[in-house]
Scaffold this motif. Structure first.
Motif, mmCIF file in Angstrom:
data_model
loop_
_atom_site.group_PDB
_atom_site.id
_atom_site.type_symbol
_atom_site.label_atom_id
_atom_site.label_comp_id
_atom_site.label_asym_id
_atom_site.label_seq_id
_atom_site.Cartn_x
_atom_site.Cartn_y
_atom_site.Cartn_z
ATOM 1 N N LYS A 10 0.998 -1.327 -0.149
ATOM 2 C CA LYS A 10 0.067 -0.025 0.132
ATOM 3 C C LYS A 10 0.838 1.246 -0.020
ATOM 4 O O LYS A 10 0.634 2.281 -0.550
ATOM 5 N N GLN A 11 2.104 1.213 0.716
ATOM 6 C CA GLN A 11 2.796 2.284 0.743
ATOM 7 C C GLN A 11 3.286 2.744 -0.541
ATOM 8 O O GLN A 11 3.463 3.786 -1.236
ATOM 9 N N LEU A 12 3.703 1.639 -1.098
ATOM 10 C CA LEU A 12 4.408 1.564 -2.682
ATOM 11 C C LEU A 12 3.306 2.175 -3.430
ATOM 12 O O LEU A 12 3.592 3.089 -4.430
ATOM 13 N N GLU A 13 2.024 1.734 -3.425
ATOM 14 C CA GLU A 13 1.162 2.166 -4.260
ATOM 15 C C GLU A 13 0.847 3.762 -4.198
ATOM 16 O O GLU A 13 0.531 4.383 -5.058
ATOM 17 N N SER A 57 12.825 4.819 -3.645
ATOM 18 C CA SER A 57 13.343 4.098 -2.302
ATOM 19 C C SER A 57 12.241 3.223 -1.772
ATOM 20 O O SER A 57 12.596 2.183 -1.044
ATOM 21 N N ILE A 58 11.048 3.639 -1.604
ATOM 22 C CA ILE A 58 9.871 2.746 -1.362
ATOM 23 C C ILE A 58 9.883 1.502 -2.270
ATOM 24 O O ILE A 58 9.565 0.311 -1.553
ATOM 25 N N LEU A 59 10.118 1.458 -3.281
ATOM 26 C CA LEU A 59 9.975 0.349 -4.010
ATOM 27 C C LEU A 59 10.974 -0.570 -3.872
ATOM 28 O O LEU A 59 10.941 -1.818 -3.706
ATOM 29 N N GLN A 60 12.356 -0.197 -3.579
ATOM 30 C CA GLN A 60 13.391 -0.916 -3.096
ATOM 31 C C GLN A 60 13.167 -1.817 -1.857
ATOM 32 O O GLN A 60 13.302 -2.780 -1.615
#
Length: 616
Positions: free
Chosen positions: A132-135, A192-195
């Motif tokens: 959810k954070q990544l989205e 960064s969040i994706l990684q």
């Protein structure tokens, strides 16, 4: 083979499967519980069955268990009781080793499953949160890029328009730069969040979830192993009692093999042997000769041994009757006073025919016909409990046949000797106690024992006198018992066939018409009725029904066997009318009945009585 790698995406299915496994385990526990209840119920029913058929104390059944077949049956009942105990052992072991253990294991399994799936759900929630954070970061970066593009396009439009002031163009340029900076920031945050998400996702699917699923797999395999072990225990519990059950069955087989038919047959002889001799042959009566017929001395009504002399006139000795001969049938047919009755006193020669022992003359039916009627009639069996229970038998057991009387007297002597020995043991113990009191007065008063010692001495003296009395009777019986040959040992089959079904508990009356029987003085053995060897009730033989009344016209002194004395004017009951021989059977009360000359009484027969005739 691992659930963590093979079933990484089957979290929900694994949750359902493990719950199903626990349900299977609980179902097996329920099965074992019901099996234990069945074992307990079966054991209880077996014990009740064994108890139901155990011999009751102080009853006829206790006497029956002297036979080997009954002993074998009793052993079978005892073995069945032990057999029931093994089923109780099976139930107890299954309860302790399977039901209790599995119930505790299921509780632990449920707790472990709950923790494992809680960890799995937590890991699932964490990866979902990261996703959810990544989205959100992705959407924000996309929005910022679009805003930057619109701001750049607006700046280029303003810069190309010559009518727009320089200040407005500068303002649009600054706004475009801001939007581009925000887009760059969103891009960095999204990257960064994706990684981070990729790292967490890798950890989730390659580390956390495999570990959790591995624990769940181990838990499920442990459940499967445990249920298999319990099934083995289930079989082993049964197998452990098989040797004892086999011993029980071997005991039953051994008891069955111990049955000795010859021994049982000998016990029957010992239980029911009377000691009497079979009746002799009946003499041929030639009815072609014009002579008086007499009842043969060797007939059933007067069974004496050959060579015995006639009883003296006026003697109370009667002919010995064979056991199991019915009184009303045999005696009324064979030994009733068929002699010519005396004429009434008003006749020409009233004293011409005294009440002496004349030979009876048969008027209507020959003896052979009466004997055939007796043999073809079905004897009525009378049972024996009233004498046994009421204690009506004489003390010396003289109401029993010689052999049975001897056994009873011997048994009584043995019991009295045991009682004497018991009193002697008590006396010895009290004597020792008195000596201790004399030596150590502080322990008790020696004089307090004297009263008890005196009482014991009196009891011993009474018991010795009683034993001597019975020993005397026993010596008398043993001295009178005849020596029996192999041929005379056989019981009379003529009568046994009529009494086979009731010989164990009943006998028939063996009395003469006046209600008693004895034998010649030269014959030492007497006919007695066995009492205590039987358990069934025996009631006195039903009296003949009253068919009318009569009034004595003259006084009659009944001196012959089977007759009864009457006084003039006495009213009596008629129980058997004149059959043409000049005699009528009457009854004064329940204990007194007999024959009187028909001419001495005035008879009033009941018209409703069967076959009654009215005559005077």
């Amino acid at each position: 083979m691992s659930w963590g790698t093979e079933l990484w995406d089957q979290f929900d299915n694994l949750e359902k499967h493990t719950q199903w496994g626990i349900d299977v385990l609980e179902k097996y526990i329920k099965f074992v519980k019901e099996r234990t209840e069945i074992e307990i119920s079966y054991a209880k029913q077996l014990r009740n069955l064994s108890k139901k058929y155990q011999p009751k104390k102080n009853s006829k059944e206790e006497d029956e268990y002297k036979y080997t077949s009954c002993k074998a049956f009793l052993a079978t009942l005892n073995e069945m009781n032990d057999y029931a105990g093994q089923h109780e052992v099976v139930s107890e072991n299954m309860t302790s080793q399977i039901t209790a253990e599995l119930t505790r294991f299921v509780q632990e399994l449920k707790q472990e499953r709950k923790l494992n799936f809680h960890d799995g759900r937590k890991a699932q929630q964490n990866i979902e949160t990261s996703w959810k954070q990544l989205e959100a970061s992705k959407r924000r970066f996309e929005r910022d890029c679009k805003e930057a593009d619109r701001a750049q396009q607006y700046f280029e439009k303003m810069d190309a328009d010559i009518n727009v002031t320089k200040a407005d163009v500068e303002k649009a340029r600054q706004q475009a730069q801001i939007r581009h900076q925000m887009a760059d920031d969103s891009k960095g945050e999204y990257s960064s969040i994706l990684q981070k998400f990729n790292h967490e996702q890798h950890e989730h699917y390659h580390t956390h979830i495999p570990n959790i699923f591995q624990k769940i797999q181990q838990m499920e395999e442990k459940r499967i192993v445990r249920i298999g072990e319990c099934m083995k225990t289930y079989a082993e519990v049964d197998r452990q009692v098989i040797p004892i059950i086999v011993k029980c069955l071997d005991g039953i087989t051994k008891a069955a093999e111990s049955i000795d038919q010859k021994n049982d047959s000998q016990l029957v002889i010992e239980a029911f042997k009377s000691g009497f001799e079979p009746p002799g042959d009946i003499d041929f009566e030639d009815f072609t000769q014009p002579m008086k017929r007499t009842v043969s001395e060797s007939s059933l009504s007067n069974s004496r041994w050959d060579g015995k002399s006639e009883p003296k006139p006026g003697s109370k000795s009667k002919g010995k009757l064979w056991p199991f001969i019915k009184k009303n049938k045999l005696m009324s047919l064979l030994t009733s006073p068929h002699q010519p009755p005396p004429p009434p006193p008003a006749s020409a020669s009233p004293s011409a025919v005294p009440n002496g022992p004349q030979s009876p003359k048969q008027q209507k039916e020959p003896l052979s016909h009466r004997f055939n009627e007796f043999m073809t009639s079905k004897p009525k069996i009378h049972c024996f409990r009233s004498l046994k229970r009421g204690g009506g038998g004489p003390e010396d057991f003289s109401n029993l046949p010689p052999e049975q009387r001897r056994k009873k007297l011997q048994q009584k002597v043995d019991e009295l000797n045991k009682d004497v020995q018991k009193e002697m043991d008590q006396r010895d113990a009290l004597t020792k106690m008195k000596d201790v009191y004399i030596k150590n007065p502080q322990m008790g008063d020696a004089a307090s024992v004297d009263h008890k010692l005196a009482e014991l001495g009196q009891n011993m003296e009474k018991l010795r006198l009683e034993a001597q009395k019975f020993e005397g009777w026993l010596a008398e019986v043993e001295g009178r018992l005849p020596v029996r040959t192999e041929q005379t040992r056989r019981q009379s089959g003529m009568y046994d066939t009529q009494n086979t079904s009731a010989v164990n508990n009943c006998v028939q009356d063996r009395e003469s018409p006046d209600g008693s029987y004895t034998e010649d003085q030269s014959q030492e053995s007497e006919m007695k009725v066995p009492v205590t060897e039987f358990d069934d009730e025996f009631d006195d033989e039903e009296p003949l029904p009253t068919i009318g009344t009569c009034k004595a016209l003259y006084t009659f002194e009944g001196q012959n066997e089977g007759t009864i004395s009457v006084t003039e004017g006495e009213m009596l009951y008629v129980i058997e009318e004149d059959k043409g021989d000049g005699w009528t059977r009457i009854r004064r009360n329940e204990d007194e009945e007999g024959y009187v000359p028909t001419s001495y009484v005035e008879v009033y027969l009941d018209k409703n009585a069967k076959g009654a005739m009215t005559y005077i």
